[in-house]
Design an enzyme around this catalytic site. Structure first.
Site, short mmCIF file in Angstrom:
data_model
loop_
_atom_site.label_atom_id
_atom_site.label_comp_id
_atom_site.label_asym_id
_atom_site.label_seq_id
_atom_site.Cartn_x
_atom_site.Cartn_y
_atom_site.Cartn_z
N THR A 114 -15.71 -9.58 5.76
CA THR A 114 -14.44 -10.24 5.45
C THR A 114 -14.75 -11.72 5.42
O THR A 114 -15.82 -12.14 5.84
CB THR A 114 -13.40 -9.89 6.54
N ARG A 164 -5.79 2.60 1.89
CA ARG A 164 -6.03 2.07 3.24
C ARG A 164 -5.86 0.54 3.26
O ARG A 164 -6.35 -0.19 2.42
CB ARG A 164 -7.44 2.45 3.69
N VAL A 165 -5.18 0.07 4.29
CA VAL A 165 -5.01 -1.36 4.52
C VAL A 165 -5.37 -1.64 5.98
O VAL A 165 -4.95 -0.90 6.87
CB VAL A 165 -3.56 -1.81 4.23
N THR A 195 -12.09 -10.74 12.08
CA THR A 195 -12.90 -9.87 11.22
C THR A 195 -13.44 -8.73 12.08
O THR A 195 -13.66 -8.90 13.27
CB THR A 195 -14.06 -10.64 10.56
N GLY A 196 -13.64 -7.58 11.48
CA GLY A 196 -14.12 -6.43 12.23
C GLY A 196 -13.40 -5.18 11.78
O GLY A 196 -12.72 -5.19 10.75
N THR A 197 -13.54 -4.11 12.53
CA THR A 197 -12.90 -2.86 12.13
C THR A 197 -11.39 -3.00 12.32
O THR A 197 -10.88 -3.08 13.44
CB THR A 197 -13.45 -1.68 12.95
#
Ligand code: ASP
Length: 299
Positions: free
Chosen positions: A164, A192-193, A214-216
């Protein structure tokens, strides 16, 4: 050391999905140059809002990151983009989600903030809005999108891999702003969002703090995301501790993440608990730093 009496600060990230052993020299060079350009804008008196939009637009357009041009397709075979932006002074905010076919989702997010009474537009509605307001379209999607530097075929279908981009800034008037943009996680389902377009999760800015995560995304949302960091900080927890508590929750839930944040006092923090996070920071009091993995002596 004091570089100038005028106070400003900037941090950028290029995603917490860095892979150990991969060469990020090109990304770090790009982040260094971009941070330098953004610092010049802030030193010149430009608003934090303009600077985070400019920074994220460049990160989207260049194709080096999993956002804009570097985004990977979902499992149905097409790219969808999420982005959000927030301006601290009036808590103005805008976002787009599941957007197809535009070069700079962050500019459209700012358009949602400034030209509509809404905070988030999604899918075909966001695209119609973007078309009406003449944001630049991707004319040839088949040739436009680039696989970001070093990403393997296997990673493109591995739903744990992600990236991201984001920017946070404090300008000389004391205003804070944050912006985040993504192509999402690899192998994501159609529709998916994640956290990125959600104000309070991927992005937050108010009078005290600006944050980009940022990340999962699923874990960031369930951990409370950016707003939970802001609340901890406002309640007296130190900046890095406030971020690390949210990151600890992400880890406990099974994910990993990174955060860039700046306070009204120009304090900058860039912690992460993934293997690495591409990042840059600079302020009126701090020389430009760029890194992807752990550096001796801190962030
Ligand atoms: N947070 C983004 C998402 O879940 C991905 C990332 O930051 O790497 O869509």
């Amino acid at each position: 050391m004091s570089k100038t009496n005028k106070r400003y600060a900037l941090a950028l990230h290029g995603g917490a999905g860095a892979v150990v052993g991969r060469d990020y020299a090109a990304v770090e060079k790009h982040l260094r140059e971009l941070a330098g350009e953004c610092e010049a804008l802030l030193a010149d008196g430009r608003s934090a809002l303009d600077v985070v939009e400019t920074a994220v637009s460049e990160l989207e357009s260049c194709g080096l990151y999993v956002a804009g041009r570097g985004s990977a397709p979902n499992t149905a075979g097409y790219v969808t983009l999420d982005a959000s932006i927030m301006h601290g002074p009036a808590r103005d905010a805008g976002g787009v989600a599941a957007l197809q076919g535009f070069v700079n989702p962050i500019r459209i997010a700012r358009g949602v903030m400034e030209k509509t009474p809404h905070v988030l537009l999604v899918g075909t509605g966001a695209e119609r809005f973007a078309r009406v307001h003449k944001y630049t379209e991707v004319n040839d999607p088949g040739n436009y999108y680039l696989v970001p530097v070093g990403v393997t075929k296997e990673e493109l279908t591995n739903s744990n891999a992600h990236g991201t981009v984001g920017a946070v800034a404090l300008d000389q008037s004391g205003s804070l702003a944050a912006a985040t943009s993504t192509g999402g996680i690899f192998g994501k389902l159609e529709g998916r969002v994640g956290d990125t377009p959600l104000i309070g999760h991927g992005t937050w800015a108010d009078d005290d703090i600006a944050i980009s995560c940022t990340g999962t995304g699923e874990h960031i949302i369930r951990a409370g995301g950016a707003i939970s960091i802001a609340c901890r900080y406002k309640s007296g927890t130190g900046l890095t501790d406030a971020i690390n508590e949210m990151l600890g929750e992400v880890k406990r839930l099974g994910g990993d993440a990174g955060v860039i944040a700046i306070t009204r006092d120009a304090e900058i923090a860039t912690p992460y608990n993934s293997d690495g996070m591409k990042r840059a920071s600079v302020s009126s009091q701090q020389e430009l730093k760029v890194a992807t993995f752990v550096v001796e002596g801190g962030q």
